[in-house]
Design a protein around this motif. Sequence first.
Motif, PDB file in Angstrom:
ATOM      1  N   ILE A   1       0.836  -1.203   0.000  1.00 19.32           N
ATOM      2  CA  ILE A   1       0.000   0.000   0.000  1.00 19.32           C
ATOM      3  C   ILE A   1       0.873   1.256   0.000  1.00 19.32           C
ATOM      4  CG2 ILE A   1      -1.628   1.355   1.384  1.00 19.32           C
ATOM      5  CD1 ILE A   1      -2.893  -1.307   2.267  1.00 19.32           C
ATOM      6  N   PHE A   2       1.926   1.246   0.825  1.00 13.61           N
ATOM      7  CA  PHE A   2       2.833   2.394   0.872  1.00 13.61           C
ATOM      8  C   PHE A   2       3.668   2.495  -0.406  1.00 13.61           C
ATOM      9  CE2 PHE A   2       1.875   2.458   5.401  1.00 13.61           C
ATOM     10  CZ  PHE A   2       1.934   3.818   5.682  1.00 13.61           C
ATOM     11  N   ASP A   3       3.997   1.368  -1.011  1.00  9.96           N
ATOM     12  CA  ASP A   3       4.736   1.391  -2.275  1.00  9.96           C
ATOM     13  C   ASP A   3       3.958   2.136  -3.354  1.00  9.96           C
ATOM     14  OD1 ASP A   3       6.924   0.104  -1.311  1.00  9.96           O
ATOM     15  OD2 ASP A   3       6.619  -1.782  -2.390  1.00  9.96           O
ATOM     16  N   VAL A   4       2.663   1.880  -3.422  1.00  7.48           N
ATOM     17  CA  VAL A   4       1.817   2.559  -4.413  1.00  7.48           C
ATOM     18  C   VAL A   4       1.775   4.058  -4.123  1.00  7.48           C
ATOM     19  CG1 VAL A   4      -0.532   2.794  -5.307  1.00  7.48           C
ATOM     20  CG2 VAL A   4       0.422   0.528  -4.881  1.00  7.48           C
ATOM     21  N   ARG A   5       1.641   4.400  -2.852  1.00  8.42           N
ATOM     22  CA  ARG A   5       1.615   5.816  -2.485  1.00  8.42           C
ATOM     23  C   ARG A   5       2.901   6.535  -2.885  1.00  8.42           C
ATOM     24  NH1 ARG A   5       2.911   8.225   3.320  1.00  8.42           N
ATOM     25  NH2 ARG A   5       4.880   7.386   2.532  1.00  8.42           N
ATOM     26  N   ASP A   6       4.034   5.872  -2.702  1.00  8.84           N
ATOM     27  CA  ASP A   6       5.343   6.498  -2.933  1.00  8.84           C
ATOM     28  C   ASP A   6       5.871   6.305  -4.349  1.00  8.84           C
ATOM     29  OD1 ASP A   6       5.302   7.214  -0.272  1.00  8.84           O
ATOM     30  OD2 ASP A   6       6.427   5.456   0.381  1.00  8.84           O
ATOM     31  N   LYS A   7       5.069   5.740  -5.211  1.00  4.37           N
ATOM     32  CA  LYS A   7       5.531   5.374  -6.551  1.00  4.37           C
ATOM     33  C   LYS A   7       6.150   6.546  -7.307  1.00  4.37           C
ATOM     34  CE  LYS A   7       3.883   3.182 -10.822  1.00  4.37           C
ATOM     35  NZ  LYS A   7       2.719   2.529 -11.487  1.00  4.37           N
ATOM     36  N   GLU A   8       5.455   7.663  -7.384  1.00  2.50           N
ATOM     37  CA  GLU A   8       5.945   8.806  -8.156  1.00  2.50           C
ATOM     38  C   GLU A   8       7.181   9.439  -7.512  1.00  2.50           C
ATOM     39  OE1 GLU A   8       4.854   9.382 -11.118  1.00  2.50           O
ATOM     40  OE2 GLU A   8       3.403   7.747 -10.828  1.00  2.50           O
TER      41      GLU A   8
ATOM     42  N   HIS B   1      13.385  10.128  -7.221  1.00  2.33           N
ATOM     43  CA  HIS B   1      14.631   9.895  -6.491  1.00  2.33           C
ATOM     44  C   HIS B   1      15.410   8.686  -7.005  1.00  2.33           C
ATOM     45  CE1 HIS B   1      12.719  12.147  -2.857  1.00  2.33           C
ATOM     46  NE2 HIS B   1      13.381  12.972  -3.651  1.00  2.33           N
ATOM     47  N   ASN B   2      14.926   8.103  -8.100  1.00  2.00           N
ATOM     48  CA  ASN B   2      15.574   6.932  -8.692  1.00  2.00           C
ATOM     49  C   ASN B   2      15.617   5.748  -7.726  1.00  2.00           C
ATOM     50  OD1 ASN B   2      16.804   5.561 -10.849  1.00  2.00           O
ATOM     51  ND2 ASN B   2      18.859   6.044 -10.106  1.00  2.00           N
TER      52      ASN B   2
ATOM     53  N   ALA C   1       6.101  -1.431  -6.756  1.00  2.43           N
ATOM     54  CA  ALA C   1       5.136  -0.597  -7.484  1.00  2.43           C
ATOM     55  C   ALA C   1       5.764   0.067  -8.704  1.00  2.43           C
ATOM     56  CB  ALA C   1       4.557   0.469  -6.555  1.00  2.43           C
ATOM     57  N   THR C   2       7.070   0.357  -8.648  1.00  7.48           N
ATOM     58  CA  THR C   2       7.731   1.009  -9.784  1.00  7.48           C
ATOM     59  C   THR C   2       8.247   0.003 -10.807  1.00  7.48           C
ATOM     60  OG1 THR C   2       9.910   1.006  -8.700  1.00  7.48           O
ATOM     61  CG2 THR C   2       8.481   2.909  -8.297  1.00  7.48           C
ATOM     62  N   ASP C   3       8.445  -1.241 -10.382  1.00  6.45           N
ATOM     63  CA  ASP C   3       9.118  -2.216 -11.241  1.00  6.45           C
ATOM     64  C   ASP C   3       8.183  -3.146 -12.011  1.00  6.45           C
ATOM     65  OD1 ASP C   3      11.417  -1.102 -10.355  1.00  6.45           O
ATOM     66  OD2 ASP C   3      12.084  -2.802  -9.140  1.00  6.45           O
ATOM     67  N   ILE C   4       6.915  -3.220 -11.612  1.00  4.26           N
ATOM     68  CA  ILE C   4       5.980  -4.094 -12.327  1.00  4.26           C
ATOM     69  C   ILE C   4       4.747  -3.291 -12.721  1.00  4.26           C
ATOM     70  CG2 ILE C   4       6.801  -6.177 -11.156  1.00  4.26           C
ATOM     71  CD1 ILE C   4       4.401  -6.078  -9.341  1.00  4.26           C
ATOM     72  N   SER C   5       3.997  -3.811 -13.680  1.00  3.79           N
ATOM     73  CA  SER C   5       2.810  -3.113 -14.167  1.00  3.79           C
ATOM     74  C   SER C   5       1.712  -3.105 -13.107  1.00  3.79           C
ATOM     75  CB  SER C   5       2.288  -3.786 -15.432  1.00  3.79           C
ATOM     76  OG  SER C   5       1.829  -5.098 -15.139  1.00  3.79           O
ATOM     77  N   SER C   6       0.734  -2.223 -13.283  1.00  2.00           N
ATOM     78  CA  SER C   6      -0.369  -2.117 -12.324  1.00  2.00           C
ATOM     79  C   SER C   6      -1.166  -3.410 -12.232  1.00  2.00           C
ATOM     80  CB  SER C   6      -1.300  -0.963 -12.719  1.00  2.00           C
ATOM     81  OG  SER C   6      -0.612   0.272 -12.661  1.00  2.00           O
ATOM     82  N   SER C   7      -1.388  -4.049 -13.380  1.00  2.00           N
ATOM     83  CA  SER C   7      -2.143  -5.308 -13.376  1.00  2.00           C
ATOM     84  C   SER C   7      -1.368  -6.411 -12.665  1.00  2.00           C
ATOM     85  CB  SER C   7      -2.465  -5.734 -14.812  1.00  2.00           C
ATOM     86  OG  SER C   7      -1.266  -5.918 -15.561  1.00  2.00           O
ATOM     87  N   ALA C   8      -0.065  -6.464 -12.897  1.00  3.08           N
ATOM     88  CA  ALA C   8       0.774  -7.466 -12.232  1.00  3.08           C
ATOM     89  C   ALA C   8       0.832  -7.195 -10.732  1.00  3.08           C
ATOM     90  CB  ALA C   8       2.179  -7.470 -12.825  1.00  3.08           C
ATOM     91  N   PHE C   9       0.852  -5.909 -10.370  1.00  4.97           N
ATOM     92  CA  PHE C   9       0.891  -5.522  -8.958  1.00  4.97           C
ATOM     93  C   PHE C   9      -0.382  -5.982  -8.248  1.00  4.97           C
ATOM     94  CE2 PHE C   9       0.405  -2.733  -5.333  1.00  4.97           C
ATOM     95  CZ  PHE C   9       1.704  -2.639  -4.831  1.00  4.97           C
ATOM     96  N   LYS C  10      -1.520  -5.814  -8.878  1.00  3.35           N
ATOM     97  CA  LYS C  10      -2.791  -6.227  -8.275  1.00  3.35           C
ATOM     98  C   LYS C  10      -2.862  -7.739  -8.133  1.00  3.35           C
ATOM     99  CE  LYS C  10      -5.419  -2.187  -9.838  1.00  3.35           C
ATOM    100  NZ  LYS C  10      -6.498  -1.674 -10.706  1.00  3.35           N
TER     101      LYS C  10
END
Length: 276
Positions: free
Chosen positions: A176-183, A188-189, A194-203
């Motif tokens: 949940i926090f990964d999604v929040r901090d994604k952007e 910050h590189n 959440a940043t490494d896989i697609s939204s569908s794969a994440f779900k």
Amino acid sequence: MRWLHFILSHSVFISLCAVALCFQTTILLKLPFDYMLAGMVFFSTMAGYNLYWALSKYTFSRHLSLKEILAHNCSHLILAFSGGLFLLYYLYRQPSTLHFMLVAFLLTTAYSLPLWPLKFAQKFRKTGFLKTIILSFTWAYVTVIIPAIPVLKNHLAPVLVLLAARFFFMLILCLIFDVRDKEVDKIHNLHSLATDISSSAFKKLALLVFFGYFISGIFLRFYFSETGQVIAFSLSFLGLIAIYLLSLKKRGYVFYYFLVDGMMLFTSIASFIASL
């Protein structure tokens, strides 16, 4: 509301949640509650998180001088130092737990590596999946293995099942926090699931983690043949689903640091009520 902001932003509330999870561990494994250990978990959690936040400010605020960063994070550093002192006091009183605490320290260090202002550490910014998994396992280890030290040799099976359930539980919160901090992580590189896989794969991954949490959690309650704890777990599971669904839309500061983190307190209170 300044006091509430201080409690949430300086990791006082989440440290209380860590103690609550330790309390839940003692309830489920039929162990006496160790107040000295509870204090150690509270202060070491507060120390670790405040040190982490101060380190992140230093890493991502290079336009500020070290003196300015220290001034801006004075309260965080004071709490981190105080927590570290209590941890040393606990180890002095309980030296037999040193090797267990060393593992916790190494796990915490591994999680913070991407923030270290060193060249070799910056390589770990790309291992996003490890960051989330290490943090989840660190929480599971500290709130299950540490309180269960007295029964590790004789009752390892239920401890391992609870460790698995706690890992999946914390992994859901971390997702949940990964999604929040994604952007922000992208800016910050820093990498995460959440940043490494697609939204569908994440779900799909989240669904798999929910399944793992449900199976391990239910199995543990049936292991001890406790109907009340099964009901308490079911309520916690439904609450966690509700929090996850709410997190799919943009939420505010209080939602994450009170409601999401508060699920640790909620599940612990549910177990306590079921034990009465």
